[in-house]
Design an enzyme around this catalytic site. Structure first.
Site, mmCIF file in Angstrom:
data_model
loop_
_atom_site.group_PDB
_atom_site.id
_atom_site.type_symbol
_atom_site.label_atom_id
_atom_site.label_comp_id
_atom_site.label_asym_id
_atom_site.label_seq_id
_atom_site.Cartn_x
_atom_site.Cartn_y
_atom_site.Cartn_z
ATOM 1 C CE LYS A 166 -6.622 -38.241 0.669
ATOM 2 N NZ LYS A 166 -6.551 -36.820 0.310
ATOM 3 C CD GLN A 175 -12.208 -37.356 -3.727
ATOM 4 O OE1 GLN A 175 -12.926 -38.202 -3.238
ATOM 5 N NE2 GLN A 175 -11.488 -37.580 -4.795
ATOM 6 N N GLY A 235 -6.175 -37.736 -7.133
ATOM 7 C CA GLY A 235 -4.862 -37.880 -7.753
ATOM 8 C C GLY A 235 -3.869 -38.135 -6.639
ATOM 9 C CG HIS A 236 -4.434 -40.746 -3.878
ATOM 10 N ND1 HIS A 236 -5.118 -41.708 -3.189
ATOM 11 C CD2 HIS A 236 -5.165 -39.619 -3.746
ATOM 12 C CE1 HIS A 236 -6.209 -41.179 -2.664
ATOM 13 N NE2 HIS A 236 -6.262 -39.908 -3.004
ATOM 14 C CG ASP A 259 -5.391 -31.844 -3.700
ATOM 15 O OD1 ASP A 259 -5.447 -32.890 -4.348
ATOM 16 O OD2 ASP A 259 -6.090 -30.840 -3.947
HETATM 17 P P1 IMP Z 1 -15.887 -33.460 -8.140
HETATM 18 O O1 IMP Z 1 -15.512 -34.433 -7.091
HETATM 19 O O2 IMP Z 1 -15.097 -33.611 -9.411
HETATM 20 O O3 IMP Z 1 -17.367 -33.434 -8.397
HETATM 21 O O4 IMP Z 1 -15.523 -31.971 -7.627
HETATM 22 C C1 IMP Z 1 -16.195 -31.353 -6.530
HETATM 23 C C2 IMP Z 1 -15.230 -30.482 -5.747
HETATM 24 O O5 IMP Z 1 -14.303 -31.300 -5.067
HETATM 25 C C3 IMP Z 1 -14.406 -29.523 -6.610
HETATM 26 O O6 IMP Z 1 -14.162 -28.345 -5.864
HETATM 27 C C4 IMP Z 1 -13.112 -30.271 -6.799
HETATM 28 O O7 IMP Z 1 -12.022 -29.413 -7.067
HETATM 29 C C5 IMP Z 1 -12.970 -30.960 -5.446
HETATM 30 N N1 IMP Z 1 -12.214 -32.218 -5.524
HETATM 31 C C6 IMP Z 1 -12.636 -33.400 -5.972
HETATM 32 N N2 IMP Z 1 -11.682 -34.329 -5.858
HETATM 33 C C7 IMP Z 1 -10.632 -33.725 -5.302
HETATM 34 C C8 IMP Z 1 -9.346 -34.191 -4.892
HETATM 35 O O8 IMP Z 1 -8.991 -35.359 -5.005
HETATM 36 N N3 IMP Z 1 -8.531 -33.245 -4.341
HETATM 37 C C9 IMP Z 1 -8.921 -31.954 -4.159
HETATM 38 N N4 IMP Z 1 -10.106 -31.483 -4.512
HETATM 39 C C10 IMP Z 1 -10.970 -32.376 -5.081
#
Ligand code: IMP
Length: 438
Positions: free
Chosen positions: A16, A228, A40-41, A13
């Site tokens: 990017k 991420q 979520g970009h 977040d």
């Molecule tokens: P997952 O990728 O859905 O398995 O989530 C694993 C961890 O990564 C959790 O704490 C999510 O909130 C975090 N996470 C996954 N994708 C994002 C992102 O795009 N932005 C921020 N946190 C993320």
């Protein structure tokens, strides 16, 4: 003319998407190479706000080819919604989007497994995933037996394979205490869904690996879009409170198929403070009013899940680590406008762990949980900087803050963002920054 990369240096977040959209016109291709619909970009163009999950952030530029490469896990229904959403707003993503035949699919059972497993406590906490089936899909990719790739959608034996996988997944889900979830799976329904995906996505599926290698041989420029953030990297992040892909710079080659020798410029993106969504240790977290103020001013709510983000001061120990890990040679410092509302700012320069001063980011979640931030206090600028277009227009306290962050990370800040709009971006010598890609 090789590749430049945009990599998140915190827990995701970092904005990017804005940067990729901004730099896209200087490149021939934008490449999404890991993660999936957990990302979520956000891209803001005039009064239009686009929230992208799979589609690379270069999609608004018709002359730029956008690629989703083998390291991405695709949830086809979400991708199709994204495409129709773009089409409804006059963008034609089917003209400049290609999806790798090697990319894996997030299938309905992955979403159910994520739901079931996310309830479990891991090392004292809940991971708090985005429930997009990311972990279960990557697990099946590495496990190989139950994986489904884009190319499989186009094969005649798919219905038979899906039938076998659904039966196995029903047994597994029921065995894990998810009998009700298992009953939601029907092989007929999955086969029908997959046929629809094949029809609608088939024309976009191709060999992105050779396409990109050909582009590089032809002297074209690539922009690699990380998803991420580096602290969520499966191998190098705050394990087990991470995502399931290599979200730091180390994942670029593996996920895209672009050899490391072509990667010439890595831009590390960080907020001027810190945020985290989901579970896991976060040393500089502010659970007080100040954290709430950052959340409200910075509109810190998840793009994918809407969850409120945890907010805190800038952590230079963490970002120094991820900037080195990702090979960053320029920093883009985002959300500087948000800090314009605070009298005093705090920057974490080291941790106190069990009475010892620690300068290096620890590997264990439990050590990180015990880490107390050692802060340096700086004067805030208490001014609206959203209209600044040159570094010289920023207050002296803001310039001092930027300079100190550069020093602590050991990498120069070359881009400063003062708002969500494309124009609210200050480049310290943009031409030089991009010409170094050559
Ligand atoms: P997952 O990728 O859905 O398995 O989530 C694993 C961890 O990564 C959790 O704490 C999510 O909130 C975090 N996470 C996954 N994708 C994002 C992102 O795009 N932005 C921020 N946190 C993320």
């Amino acid at each position: 003319m090789p590749a430049a990369c945009v990599i998140g240096l915190q827990w995701g977040d970092e904005a990017k998407g804005k940067l990729v959209d901004l730099l896209a016109p200087e490149h021939d291709c934008v490449v999404r190479y890991q993660g999936g619909a957990n990302a979520g970009h956000t891209v803001v163009s005039g009064d239009q706000v686009y929230k992208l999950h799979h589609v690379p952030s270069g999609i608004l530029h018709p002359s730029v080819m956008n690629l989703i490469t083998p390291g991405v896990v695709i949830e086809p229904s979400t991708l199709l919604k994204e495409l129709t959403g773009l089409e409804a707003r006059g963008v034609n993503p089917r003209k400049n989007l290609q999806i790798s035949e090697r990319a894996h699919l997030v299938m309905p059972w992955h979403l159910l497994e994520d739901q079931l497993l996310n309830g479990l406590v891991v090392q004292g906490e809940n991971i708090g995933t985005t429930l997009r089936g990311i972990g279960p899909c990557y697990r099946d990719k590495v496990g190989r037996t139950f994986a489904v790739r884009m190319t499989d959608l186009l094969q005649d034996d798919l219905p038979a394979r899906l039938g076998t996988i659904v039966a196995a997944k029903q047994t597994m889900l029921a065995g894990m205490g998810g009998k009700e979830l298992a009953d939601q799976l029907s092989s007929d329904k999955v086969i029908e869904l997959a046929a629809g995906w094949a029809e609608q996505l088939g024309p976009l599926v191709g060999d992105t690996t050779n396409y990109l290698l050909d582009q590089l041989d032809a002297g074209k420029r690539l922009l690699m879009e990380g998803a991420q953030g580096s602290l969520l990297d499966i191998d190098h992040g705050t394990y087990p409170f991470v995502t399931s892909s290599n979200a730091s710079g180390v994942g670029i080659s593996g996920g895209s198929g672009v050899p490391a020798k072509w990667i010439k410029r890595v831009i590390g993106v960080t907020k001027a403070y810190s945020t985290r969504v989901g579970g896991g240790p976060f040393p500089t977290e502010l659970t007080c009013e100040t954290g709430q103020k950052i959340r409200e001013i910075g509109r810190e709510y998840g793009t994918t899940t809407g969850r409120p983000r945890r907010c805190g001061w800038f952590d230079a120990v963490a970002v120094r680590y991820t900037a080195r890990l990702s090979g960053v040679d320029a920093i883009s410092l985002m959300m500087m406008d948000v800090l314009g509302h605070f009298e005093k700012l705090h920057v974490c320069v080291a941790y106190d762990i069990d009475g010892q001063r620690v300068d290096r980011f620890p590997c264990s979640a439990s050590a990180l949980r015990r880490a107390k931030p050692i802060y340096e206090t700086m004067e805030g600028w208490k001014a609206d900087v959203t209209g600044a277009r040159h570094l010289g227009e920023l207050p002296s306290q803001a310039l001092r803050y930027i300079e100190r962050i550069s020093q602590l990370i050991g990498v120069p800040v070359k881009i400063v963002s003062v708002g969500p709009d494309r124009r609210q971006t200050i480049f310290a010598d943009k031409d030089k920054l991009l010409s170094l890609v050559d």
